[in-house]
Write a protein that holds these residues in place. Structure first.
Motif, PDB file in Angstrom:
ATOM      1  N   PHE A 186       0.809  -1.209   0.000  1.00 26.93           N
ATOM      2  CA  PHE A 186       0.000   0.000   0.000  1.00 26.93           C
ATOM      3  C   PHE A 186       0.848   1.267   0.000  1.00 26.93           C
ATOM      4  CE2 PHE A 186      -1.809   3.439   2.619  1.00 26.93           C
ATOM      5  CZ  PHE A 186      -2.783   3.868   1.741  1.00 26.93           C
ATOM      6  N   ALA A 187       1.802   1.353   0.929  1.00 30.03           N
ATOM      7  CA  ALA A 187       2.511   2.607   1.185  1.00 30.03           C
ATOM      8  C   ALA A 187       3.824   2.748   0.434  1.00 30.03           C
ATOM      9  CB  ALA A 187       2.771   2.747   2.685  1.00 30.03           C
ATOM     10  N   GLY A 188       4.384   1.674  -0.041  1.00 27.17           N
ATOM     11  CA  GLY A 188       5.692   1.732  -0.682  1.00 27.17           C
ATOM     12  C   GLY A 188       6.801   1.517   0.328  1.00 27.17           C
ATOM     13  N   ASP A 189       8.037   1.847  -0.072  1.00 26.23           N
ATOM     14  CA  ASP A 189       9.195   1.585   0.780  1.00 26.23           C
ATOM     15  C   ASP A 189       9.202   2.391   2.074  1.00 26.23           C
ATOM     16  OD1 ASP A 189      10.221  -0.374  -0.880  1.00 26.23           O
ATOM     17  OD2 ASP A 189      11.411   1.048  -2.040  1.00 26.23           O
ATOM     18  N   ASP A 190       8.612   3.580   2.068  1.00 29.23           N
ATOM     19  CA  ASP A 190       8.494   4.355   3.299  1.00 29.23           C
ATOM     20  C   ASP A 190       7.193   3.919   3.973  1.00 29.23           C
ATOM     21  OD1 ASP A 190       8.350   6.162   5.367  1.00 29.23           O
ATOM     22  OD2 ASP A 190       8.271   7.953   4.102  1.00 29.23           O
ATOM     23  N   LEU A 191       7.292   2.890   4.798  1.00 29.83           N
ATOM     24  CA  LEU A 191       6.104   2.266   5.380  1.00 29.83           C
ATOM     25  C   LEU A 191       5.215   3.227   6.152  1.00 29.83           C
ATOM     26  CD1 LEU A 191       7.617  -1.080   6.710  1.00 29.83           C
ATOM     27  CD2 LEU A 191       6.239  -0.730   4.666  1.00 29.83           C
ATOM     28  N   THR A 192       5.808   4.241   6.767  1.00 27.71           N
ATOM     29  CA  THR A 192       5.020   5.163   7.583  1.00 27.71           C
ATOM     30  C   THR A 192       4.570   6.401   6.822  1.00 27.71           C
ATOM     31  OG1 THR A 192       6.903   6.420   8.437  1.00 27.71           O
ATOM     32  CG2 THR A 192       6.246   4.430   9.672  1.00 27.71           C
ATOM     33  N   GLY A 193       5.078   6.604   5.629  1.00 27.70           N
ATOM     34  CA  GLY A 193       4.750   7.807   4.870  1.00 27.70           C
ATOM     35  C   GLY A 193       3.271   7.911   4.535  1.00 27.70           C
ATOM     36  N   SER A 194       2.749   9.125   4.595  1.00 30.00           N
ATOM     37  CA  SER A 194       1.355   9.370   4.240  1.00 30.00           C
ATOM     38  C   SER A 194       1.130   9.089   2.765  1.00 30.00           C
ATOM     39  CB  SER A 194       0.986  10.828   4.512  1.00 30.00           C
ATOM     40  OG  SER A 194       0.928  11.070   5.882  1.00 30.00           O
ATOM     41  N   VAL A 195      -0.056   8.610   2.466  1.00 32.63           N
ATOM     42  CA  VAL A 195      -0.483   8.404   1.088  1.00 32.63           C
ATOM     43  C   VAL A 195      -1.699   9.307   0.901  1.00 32.63           C
ATOM     44  CG1 VAL A 195      -1.289   6.722  -0.599  1.00 32.63           C
ATOM     45  CG2 VAL A 195       0.376   6.033   1.159  1.00 32.63           C
ATOM     46  N   VAL A 196      -1.444  10.536   0.425  1.00 32.70           N
ATOM     47  CA  VAL A 196      -2.501  11.548   0.322  1.00 32.70           C
ATOM     48  C   VAL A 196      -2.530  12.077  -1.111  1.00 32.70           C
ATOM     49  CG1 VAL A 196      -3.422  13.690   1.284  1.00 32.70           C
ATOM     50  CG2 VAL A 196      -2.017  12.205   2.725  1.00 32.70           C
ATOM     51  N   PRO A 197      -3.567  11.714  -1.868  1.00 37.36           N
ATOM     52  CA  PRO A 197      -3.651  12.185  -3.252  1.00 37.36           C
ATOM     53  C   PRO A 197      -3.771  13.710  -3.319  1.00 37.36           C
ATOM     54  CG  PRO A 197      -5.265  10.449  -2.810  1.00 37.36           C
ATOM     55  CD  PRO A 197      -4.666  10.845  -1.497  1.00 37.36           C
ATOM     56  N   PRO A 198      -3.362  14.317  -4.434  1.00 42.41           N
ATOM     57  CA  PRO A 198      -3.431  15.775  -4.590  1.00 42.41           C
ATOM     58  C   PRO A 198      -4.824  16.347  -4.338  1.00 42.41           C
ATOM     59  CG  PRO A 198      -2.125  14.822  -6.352  1.00 42.41           C
ATOM     60  CD  PRO A 198      -2.710  13.673  -5.582  1.00 42.41           C
TER      61      PRO A 198
END
Length: 113
Positions: A70-82
């Motif tokens: 879901f999040a990619g390599d930065d597991l804690t990074g926010s996933v917030v669409p523009p």
């Protein structure tokens, strides 16, 4: 199981617009990705205050591999669409993660008596 918790705030009339975007576009889009190990995505809305209206997303994953998908390599990074960024007054740059160690259910308590 891994629970991923993320917070965002929307001010004024933006709150209704963000809630609609989240529930009609963003969440369904995440689920359509068919991420193996993503069990559910809950949307919570808090009361409005001087910071705006708080929204919380709670995602439940089977394991860290599913979180990474879901999040990619930065597991804690926010996933917030523009489109969401445009409506939010602020949001967590990083999500929090918790390992579910035990779930207590109301119907289980009758068995313990």
């Amino acid at each position: 199981m891994i629970l991923r918790v993320w917070h965002g705030w929307a001010a004024g009339a933006q709150a209704a617009a963000y809630e609609e975007l989240l529930n009609t576009t963003i969440a369904p889009g995440i689920l359509r990705r068919g991420i193996p190990g993503l069990r559910e995505l809950d949307v919570l809305r808090g009361a409005s205050d001087v910071d705006g209206t708080e929204f919380v997303t709670l995602m439940v994953f089977d394991d860290w591999a599913a979180v990474r998908e879901f999040a990619g390599d930065d597991l804690t990074g926010s996933v917030v669409p523009p489109a969401a960024r445009a409506l939010l007054s602020r949001y967590d740059e990083h999500a929090q993660h918790f390992e579910l160690v035990h779930r207590h259910r109301a119907d289980d308590s009758a068995r313990c008596a």
